[in-house]
Design a protein around this motif. Sequence first.
Motif, short mmCIF file in Angstrom:
data_model
loop_
_atom_site.label_atom_id
_atom_site.label_comp_id
_atom_site.label_asym_id
_atom_site.label_seq_id
_atom_site.Cartn_x
_atom_site.Cartn_y
_atom_site.Cartn_z
N LYS A 1 -9.95 0.17 -2.84
CA LYS A 1 -9.62 0.80 -1.56
C LYS A 1 -10.73 1.76 -1.19
N HIS B 1 1.64 5.21 -2.59
CA HIS B 1 1.07 6.18 -3.54
C HIS B 1 2.16 6.70 -4.47
N ASP C 1 2.65 2.94 2.90
CA ASP C 1 1.83 4.13 2.71
C ASP C 1 2.70 5.31 2.27
N HIS D 1 0.83 -1.21 0.00
CA HIS D 1 0.00 0.00 0.00
C HIS D 1 0.87 1.26 0.00
#
Length: 395
Positions: free
Chosen positions: A169, A15, A333, A13
């Motif tokens: 998600k 970005h 994250d 997970h």
Amino acid sequence: MLDLSDEPVVDAHCHAFLPLKETEAFERYLSLSMVEVPKADMVNTVLYRRVIRELSRVLGIAGKGDDIVAARNEAYRRDPEGYIRRLFEDVNLDTLLIDTGYPSEYFTGYSVRVEDFKKLVRNRIHPIFRIDNTVFRCLSEAKSFEEASEALAREIDNAVEKEGAVGLKTIVAYLTGLEIRRVSDRDAGDAYNLLVSKVKGGASAGDVVTERTREAKTALDWFVFLSAKKCAELEVPLQIHTGIGDAPLLNLRLAEPTLLYHLIGDEELKRCKFVLVHAGYPFAEEVGFLVNTYPNVYVDLSEMTAFTSIGVKDKILRLLEMAPTNKIMYGSDGYNIPELFWIAAVETKKALSEGLSTLVESYSIDQEWARQVAQQVLHDNAVRIYRLGGTGHGR
Ligand SMILES: [Zn+2]
């Protein structure tokens, strides 16, 4: 001590980011706060000290915090790709599952194309489709309930079947919270129409969902159920934000993992795999209980790994009190800067090595099993649960 430095890592997970979009002071990116925080508060954290210490090791330079940051800025600006590679190779980062909902037009005014991010970092990349952005968009365009539900179902199909998304998600924890209830189509439609009338009256879509009214909750709960049903049908996991996040938007009380009781126990959703992202920090024991008792509930360590510094080891051990080791996945994250992806992996390898060594020494758990657990968490579980195929140990 277990040496995990060569173990490949799947980050389940994170970005996408672009170097050109980095406009703030470096320490700003090590804070989860959305409001102004004094520099003194940002550089007097264990996380900041650890990042500086580890950067000094990787870059091979000595000095105080500001000196290291200046050298880092210089190296990153001169050769972004080379700098990222140096950090990512330091922890053997292999595959990234990126939540494409952030950055996005809705939150940051721009998005990053998967192809562009792939060229920058050169890792294997698989997208994760965020459902909430579609709901926001439909609301802000005052689409009807039927149009919004069709759009969400269609975009989910498209993301999974055409764009290679390996999961969905939701950030509903930030909005109306995790006590998600099954609601009828009729009630959901009525609630959604009320939200649309507010938007038509001049309110923004963001405002009408973050006011956390009863109608916002009814409508959003219904869209989460729709998405969970699609996950079961398409055989992809649903990542659910649990625990800490960007303050003050996040109300931690609404993000407690045990609030998911009604959703994860729903008969119709038995075939949906729920991944509780961020390990529900600080509620890791609650997550461990859920992962132990519900066959379709999994956990990833993201955000906790990057932001809780010395807490990572303790929380992994708290999870291991009950959570089966084949259901725990690593994640960072990471967002905005490459260091978050890297420091999360540095700290997790250290935490797994020390934590599992404690089990070997104090509880006579065998060394071979300890290494296997580390490999499961760092790599193998994500490959199996997200059906990534083709990489790594194949366990
Ligand atoms: Zn995230």
